[in-house]
Design an enzyme around this catalytic site. Structure first.
Site, PDB file in Angstrom:
ATOM      1  N   SER A 141      -2.427  -8.066  -8.990  1.00  0.00           N
ATOM      2  CA  SER A 141      -1.373  -8.234  -9.991  1.00  0.00           C
ATOM      3  C   SER A 141      -0.363  -9.248  -9.467  1.00  0.00           C
ATOM      4  O   SER A 141      -0.183  -9.366  -8.243  1.00  0.00           O
ATOM      5  CB  SER A 141      -0.660  -6.903 -10.244  1.00  0.00           C
ATOM      6  OG  SER A 141       0.534  -7.084 -10.995  1.00  0.00           O
ATOM      7  N   TYR A 154       3.773   0.486  -7.053  1.00  0.00           N
ATOM      8  CA  TYR A 154       2.640  -0.239  -7.633  1.00  0.00           C
ATOM      9  C   TYR A 154       2.556  -1.646  -7.057  1.00  0.00           C
ATOM     10  O   TYR A 154       1.494  -2.099  -6.628  1.00  0.00           O
ATOM     11  CB  TYR A 154       2.795  -0.297  -9.157  1.00  0.00           C
ATOM     12  CG  TYR A 154       1.753  -1.121  -9.866  1.00  0.00           C
ATOM     13  CD1 TYR A 154       0.522  -0.576 -10.219  1.00  0.00           C
ATOM     14  CD2 TYR A 154       2.002  -2.455 -10.210  1.00  0.00           C
ATOM     15  CE1 TYR A 154      -0.432  -1.331 -10.881  1.00  0.00           C
ATOM     16  CE2 TYR A 154       1.052  -3.215 -10.867  1.00  0.00           C
ATOM     17  CZ  TYR A 154      -0.158  -2.650 -11.209  1.00  0.00           C
ATOM     18  OH  TYR A 154      -1.100  -3.408 -11.857  1.00  0.00           O
TER      19      TYR A 154
END
Length: 266
Positions: A141, A154
């Site tokens: 990501s 995350y």
């Protein structure tokens, strides 16, 4: 890349929806046998049936070692090889400031986003790739390159996955190539909280003026999985429409500086 994957077998974790299903679809269209996983057996089977022949859906929690081994073993029994692994499954179980998370939420995020790619990679290398070669693609990501409120754990897990991609590339080369994609905000269920009520604002900050679609990322995964990228390993390809640049709104007409002289032609 029609038929570029003919005769090969790919496993896609988290393959029943979103980026995972788009990747499974692209690999299948290119001729690969595809084994896709989901926590729900029904969801996995439904997704595989949508692809048709040469597709197998299996229910498996991605961090469950026994379930992961069963999937790899079934891929080998059914298709005879595992040439591509897409470590796509991900979660964001730890919302809010990092110091307000409990161990359970932290551990779940790390188990799915970091441990699972290690687990599945080890299994496919032992089963096939170590002797025959192959390609592993991790779904990271752009959060792994930045900091932001609310999804700190995350982002840390994805930063670690980007580093893991490099580490595995040196450990598994030359037989196995290991790369990653780093999507920006994509129209998926996992990222829904980031775009569902903010899409216009996100678009205004994105040079290409739209959020991503799963197919935008699956095209990059397909490239890294295929022989088209045969001299690329240890790399993470950002696929975000320029979101990480945060360009802001376009300038007013007439305010864009114009190059002149040699620079204009160079």
């Amino acid at each position: 890349m029609t038929e570029a994957m003919k005769g090969k077998t790919a496993i896609v974790t988290g393959g029943s929806r979103g980026i995972g299903f788009a990747a499974a679809t692209a690999l299948h269209a290119a001729g690969a046998n595809v084994v896709l996983t989901s926590r729900s057996q029904d969801d996995a089977v439904h997704a595989a049936s949508a692809l048709g022949e040469r597709a197998l859906g299996m229910g498996a929690h991605v961090a469950d070692q026994a379930a992961a081994r069963a999937c790899v073993d079934e891929a080998m029994r059914t298709y005879g090889s595992v040439d591509v692994l897409v470590n796509n499954a991900g979660t964001n179980a730890a919302h809010g400031p990092v110091l307000q998370q409990d161990y359970a939420r932290f551990a779940k995020t790390m188990d799915v986003n970091l441990w699972a790619p290690i687990l599945w990679s080890s299994l496919v290398v032992d089963a096939w790739m170590g002797q025959h070669g192959g390609s592993i693609v991790n779904t990271a990501s752009i959060g792994g390159y930045s900091v932001s409120h609310g999804i700190g754990v995350y982002n840390v897990s994805k930063a670690a996955l980007i580093h893991l991609t490099k580490q595995l590339a040196i450990e598994l080369g030359p037989a196995v190539r290991v790369n990653a994609v780093a999507p920006g905000v994509v129209r998926t269920k996992l990222a829904e909280a980031l775009w569902s009520e903010h899409e216009e604002a996100l678009n205004s900050k994105t040079p290409l003026r739209r959020i991503g679609e799963p197919q935008d990322v699956s095209s990059a995964i397909m490239f890294l999985a295929s022989n088209e990228s045969s001299w690329i390993t240890g790399e993470t390809l950002v696929v975000d429409g320029g979101q990480v640049i945060d360009a802001g709104p376009p300038p007013e007409r007439g305010l864009v500086p114009r190059a002149s002289g040699a620079a204009a032609n160079g």
